[in-house]
Design an enzyme around this catalytic site. Structure first.
Site, PDB file in Angstrom:
ATOM      1  N   MET A   1       2.668   4.772  23.390  1.00 35.89           N
ATOM      2  CA  MET A   1       1.939   3.677  24.030  1.00 35.89           C
ATOM      3  C   MET A   1       1.181   2.830  23.009  1.00 35.89           C
ATOM      4  SD  MET A   1       2.848   3.984  27.124  1.00 35.89           S
ATOM      5  CE  MET A   1       1.688   3.038  28.093  1.00 35.89           C
ATOM      6  N   ALA A   2       1.655   2.866  21.767  1.00 37.17           N
ATOM      7  CA  ALA A   2       1.048   2.031  20.737  1.00 37.17           C
ATOM      8  C   ALA A   2       1.100   0.573  21.158  1.00 37.17           C
ATOM      9  CB  ALA A   2       1.774   2.220  19.406  1.00 37.17           C
ATOM     10  N   CYS A  92       6.994  11.222  19.633  1.00 36.95           N
ATOM     11  CA  CYS A  92       7.623   9.937  19.346  1.00 36.95           C
ATOM     12  C   CYS A  92       9.057  10.125  18.842  1.00 36.95           C
ATOM     13  CB  CYS A  92       6.810   9.178  18.308  1.00 36.95           C
ATOM     14  SG  CYS A  92       7.470   7.529  17.987  1.00 36.95           S
ATOM     15  N   LYS A 138       1.102  17.518  22.569  1.00 34.35           N
ATOM     16  CA  LYS A 138       2.213  16.997  23.360  1.00 34.35           C
ATOM     17  C   LYS A 138       3.481  16.990  22.513  1.00 34.35           C
ATOM     18  CE  LYS A 138       3.964  12.784  25.559  1.00 34.35           C
ATOM     19  NZ  LYS A 138       3.741  11.339  25.779  1.00 34.35           N
ATOM     20  N   ASN A 205       5.377  15.403  31.778  1.00 37.88           N
ATOM     21  CA  ASN A 205       5.466  13.985  31.452  1.00 37.88           C
ATOM     22  C   ASN A 205       6.920  13.551  31.558  1.00 37.88           C
ATOM     23  OD1 ASN A 205       5.547  12.091  28.442  1.00 37.88           O
ATOM     24  ND2 ASN A 205       4.722  11.358  30.363  1.00 37.88           N
ATOM     25  N   GLY A 206       7.129  12.340  32.086  1.00 37.92           N
ATOM     26  CA  GLY A 206       8.481  11.800  32.169  1.00 37.92           C
ATOM     27  C   GLY A 206       8.829  11.332  33.556  1.00 37.92           C
ATOM     28  N   ASP A 207       9.005  10.015  33.722  1.00 37.60           N
ATOM     29  CA  ASP A 207       9.464   9.411  34.970  1.00 37.60           C
ATOM     30  C   ASP A 207       8.438   9.514  36.098  1.00 37.60           C
ATOM     31  OD1 ASP A 207      11.740   8.904  33.558  1.00 37.60           O
ATOM     32  OD2 ASP A 207      12.973  10.417  34.555  1.00 37.60           O
ATOM     33  N   ARG A 230       4.826   5.207  30.323  1.00 38.13           N
ATOM     34  CA  ARG A 230       5.375   3.914  30.735  1.00 38.13           C
ATOM     35  C   ARG A 230       5.035   3.547  32.172  1.00 38.13           C
ATOM     36  NH1 ARG A 230      11.376   4.340  30.343  1.00 38.13           N
ATOM     37  NH2 ARG A 230      10.927   6.502  30.936  1.00 38.13           N
TER      38      ARG A 230
END
Length: 373
Positions: A1-2, A92, A138, A205-207, A230
């Site tokens: 999320m940079a 990342c 994470k 985390n994810g979707d 996201r």
């Protein structure tokens, strides 16, 4: 999320949660910060670790590949009271990070990974702040389907003092494509219990693009909480919806197009306050498409908003959304993926990276980056 979760956006998310729920329950993490750049007080890096006066707790996300710089960064954070929580990000997947052995490539090196987590925990402890500044970690499922590392990573992180672990349920080779495999979150949760670390929370985390996604993930995997990336792009009100869902309260109605216009303006004003009007007007452009997804704003308005040059011109462009026929419109089919998606691909790694997972040598040059991606 940079480039997204800066101080202005975090302030906006907290405002939205407070307005819609009456309180702030979410933990909002800053942009990824490189440990070495922090210790060396790089000018850009120091601007990225700014927190609002009312931000509590202050959560700092570290990108790191070297135990020495990790220790020094954690000690600096603790000694100077820079944050109340350290989140170490090994998730990342972008090539500029993995080709140096950083990000989602690093947990493959089990001893190095453990040394880094230990260094962060020791840095906080040696400052006498271990009870006040928890360290969380994470990571992803692994490099690819042939090189999964998440089970080892969870156990190693906990064994070296991490108080919680979070899994993005994709491999590095998937990047942000396809669907996250939530079953791997369940596998990690079960593995932590079987390894004697059942008390360590496992976050998924994810979707997660809507409140119902969070509830479904927790029900299906048994994870203890969720991490959102996201999903919050153009949706700073998502956290209020998540809070309501997970507390069993009525989920707030999404904002109307008029309310979204006000949120866009508020976001821009916050960025101008912290970074200047020029920065704010340039940066808000990338958010416009995310904000207006699912709303009948029209192509001409979207195009003009993407070229905005001042706060006053932004106000003028948004004005018709307050009194036009579309003012009260709610979003339609707006809960899907936003931001990066792309296609899967081979992970770029340093030469010989997969030869020895027990090698604890620090990858050369990875700590010089000033952004984790």
């Amino acid at each position: 999320m940079a480039g997204v979760t800066n101080v202005a956006f975090r302030a906006l998310c907290r405002e939205q949660e407070r307005e819609r729920m009456g309180t702030v329950a979410g933990l909002y993490v800053c942009e990824m910060i490189t440990a070495r750049a922090l210790v060396e007080r790089n000018e850009k890096t120091m601007s990225m670790v700014e927190f609002a006066d009312d931000e509590d707790p202050r959560s700092m996300q570290l990108y790191t590949t070297d135990p020495e710089w990790t220790y020094r960064a954690a000690r600096m954070i603790a000694d100077e009271g820079m944050a109340d929580h350290i989140d170490m990000n090994f998730g990342c997947p972008v090539p500029k990070v993995t080709r140096k052995g950083g990000g989602s490539a690093l947990p493959y090196k089990r001893r190095l990974f453990g040394n880094i987590v230990d260094a962060a925990v020791r840095g906080v402890a040696d400052a006498g702040r271990s009870a006040e500044i928890p360290v969380t970690v994470k990571f992803r499922v692994g490099i690819d389907d042939q090189n999964k590392t998440h089970l080892d990573a969870g156990r190693i992180a906990a064994d070296n003092g991490a108080v919680a672990v979070a899994l993005h349920a994709r491999t590095a080779s998937q990047r942000y494509s396809g669907q996250a495999d939530w079953m791997e979150i369940s596998n990690l949760k079960n593995h932590m219990v079987d390894s004697g670390f059942g008390e360590i929370p496992v976050l998924g985390n994810g979707d997660i693009f809507a409140a119902g996604d969070a509830r479904r993930m927790m029900d299906e995997t048994g994870c203890d909480g969720v991490v959102v990336g996201r999903g919050c792009l153009g949706r700073p009100w998502l956290f209020a919806e998540l809070s309501a869902e997970l507390q069993g309260r009525e989920v707030p109605t999404p904002p109307t197009l008029t309310e979204v216009a006000d949120i866009i303006l508020r976001h821009t004003e916050l960025m101008a306050y912290y970074g200047g009007e020029g920065f704010a007007c340039r940066d808000i452009r990338k958010h416009i498409g995310w904000y207006l997804r699912g709303y009948p704003a029209g192509g001409e308005l979207r195009a003009n908003l993407a070229k905005v040059t001042s706060v006053e011109s932004l106000k003028e462009l948004l004005a018709p959304l307050h009194d036009g026929s579309v003012a009260g419109s709610l979003p339609i089919d707006a809960d899907g993926p936003r931001g990066r998606q792309g296609s899967p691909g081979k992970v770029v790694l340093p030469d010989g990276w997969l030869d020895d997972p027990e090698d604890e040598a620090v990858p050369e040059g990875a700590d010089l980056m000033h952004s984790g991606g």
